[in-house]
Design a protein around this motif. Structure first.
Motif, short mmCIF file in Angstrom:
data_model
loop_
_atom_site.label_atom_id
_atom_site.label_comp_id
_atom_site.label_asym_id
_atom_site.label_seq_id
_atom_site.Cartn_x
_atom_site.Cartn_y
_atom_site.Cartn_z
N LEU A 1 42.19 -18.11 46.68
CA LEU A 1 43.01 -17.71 47.81
C LEU A 1 44.42 -17.46 47.30
O LEU A 1 45.00 -18.30 46.62
CB LEU A 1 43.01 -18.80 48.88
CG LEU A 1 43.70 -18.47 50.19
CD1 LEU A 1 42.93 -17.39 50.94
CD2 LEU A 1 43.84 -19.72 51.05
N TYR A 2 44.96 -16.26 47.60
CA TYR A 2 46.29 -15.86 47.15
C TYR A 2 47.19 -15.60 48.35
O TYR A 2 46.74 -15.03 49.35
CB TYR A 2 46.23 -14.57 46.32
CG TYR A 2 45.52 -14.75 45.01
CD1 TYR A 2 46.22 -15.11 43.87
CD2 TYR A 2 44.14 -14.53 44.90
CE1 TYR A 2 45.57 -15.26 42.66
CE2 TYR A 2 43.49 -14.69 43.70
CZ TYR A 2 44.20 -15.05 42.57
OH TYR A 2 43.56 -15.21 41.37
N SER A 3 48.45 -15.99 48.22
CA SER A 3 49.43 -15.62 49.24
C SER A 3 49.68 -14.12 49.11
O SER A 3 49.33 -13.51 48.10
CB SER A 3 50.73 -16.41 49.05
OG SER A 3 51.32 -16.09 47.81
N VAL B 1 46.99 -19.93 45.78
CA VAL B 1 47.21 -21.06 46.67
C VAL B 1 46.10 -22.10 46.51
O VAL B 1 46.37 -23.29 46.44
CB VAL B 1 47.28 -20.58 48.14
CG1 VAL B 1 47.46 -21.73 49.09
CG2 VAL B 1 48.40 -19.56 48.31
N CYS C 1 46.75 -14.00 53.85
CA CYS C 1 46.36 -14.33 52.48
C CYS C 1 45.23 -13.40 52.06
O CYS C 1 44.60 -12.74 52.88
CB CYS C 1 45.88 -15.77 52.38
SG CYS C 1 47.19 -16.97 52.62
N LYS D 1 41.19 -9.90 53.46
CA LYS D 1 42.39 -10.52 54.01
C LYS D 1 41.99 -11.62 55.00
O LYS D 1 40.96 -11.52 55.67
CB LYS D 1 43.27 -9.49 54.70
CG LYS D 1 43.89 -8.52 53.73
CD LYS D 1 44.78 -7.54 54.44
CE LYS D 1 45.36 -6.56 53.43
NZ LYS D 1 46.17 -5.53 54.06
#
Length: 185
Positions: free
Chosen positions: A133-135, A141, A166, A181
Motif C-alpha cells: 500500500l502506497y500513499s 505505507v 492510496c 486506488k
C-alpha cells in the motif's frame, strides 16, 4: 557506448508460446557475426544474460534465421540482442517487449472495511505474493507477504492511520499483477 543496430540490419521479434516466450531474429549482416547474446529484463533497464548463440555456416545457409525460447519469462518481459562481431565490436538490437497471455480467470478486488483493508484474489498463479500500500506521493505505507493460489483467497491488511487516496499493488515474483486506488477516510 555500444552501437545500436538499425531495424534493417536485425529483425528481432518475440511472442508468447504457451507458458514460454518464443524469440526469433535474422540478420542482414551475418558474415562477420561471431555470436549473439540474448538478454532479458523485467524493467527494460537492468538486463541479464539469457543465452549465447554462436553463428555457423549452417545457419547462414538457412537464411540467417535464429530462434530460442525463454522458458522462465516475466509477465511483461523486455529482450534485446547483443551481437558480437568477429572483430570484437559489440552491437545492440532495439529492445522489444513481450507480454504473456494474461489469465482470463485472474481477478482482484480491494476495499476498506472498518479497521481492515480486504483484498480478494482469484485465478492467480500459485506462488509467493506481496501486497503493498502506497500513499499518493509514492511512500510505502504497509506491506503484506501472501501465498497465492488459483482458488479464491481473502487477505486482510491492517488499515493504516492515514487518510486520503492510496494505491494498492499486488505482485508476484517481482511482477505487478494488480494495481488499484483505495480511498482511506
Amino acid at each position: 557506448m555500444p552501437f545500436v543496430l538499425s531495424m534493417n540490419q536485425l529483425d528481432f521479434r518475440g511472442k508468447p508460446c504457451g507458458q514460454d516466450v518464443l524469440l526469433e531474429w535474422n540478420s542482414a549482416l551475418p558474415n562477420n557475426i561471431a555470436y549473439f547474446d540474448l538478454e532479458k529484463s523485467a524493467d527494460a533497464i537492468n538486463f541479464n544474460p539469457m543465452v549465447k548463440i554462436f553463428t555457423s555456416p549452417d545457419k547462414a545457409k538457412a537464411g540467417f534465421e535464429y530462434t530460442t525460447t525463454d522458458q522462465n519469462p516475466y509477465q511483461i518481459g523486455y529482450y534485446r540482442i547483443s551481437e558480437m562481431d568477429n572483430d570484437g565490436q559489440n552491437n545492440y538490437s532495439p529492445t522489444i517487449e513481450v507480454k504473456m497471455n494474461t489469465d482470463q480467470n485472474f481477478k482482484a478486488l480491494s476495499y476498506v472495511r472498518q479497521n481492515d483493508i480486504v483484498i480478494y484474489i482469484t485465478g492467480a498463479s500459485a506462488g509467493k505474493g506481496l501486497i503493498e500500500l502506497y500513499s499518493i506521493d509514492g511512500r510505502k505505507v504497509e506491506s503484506l507477504n501472501i501465498v497465492l493460489t488459483k482458488e479464491q483467497g481473502v487477505y486482510f491488511m491492517a488499515r493504516p492511520k492515514i487518510t486520503g487516496v492510496c494505491v494498492i499493488v499486488l505482485s508476484s515474483q517481482k511482477e505487478k499483477l494488480y494495481a488499484g486506488k483505495l480511498a482511506l477516510f
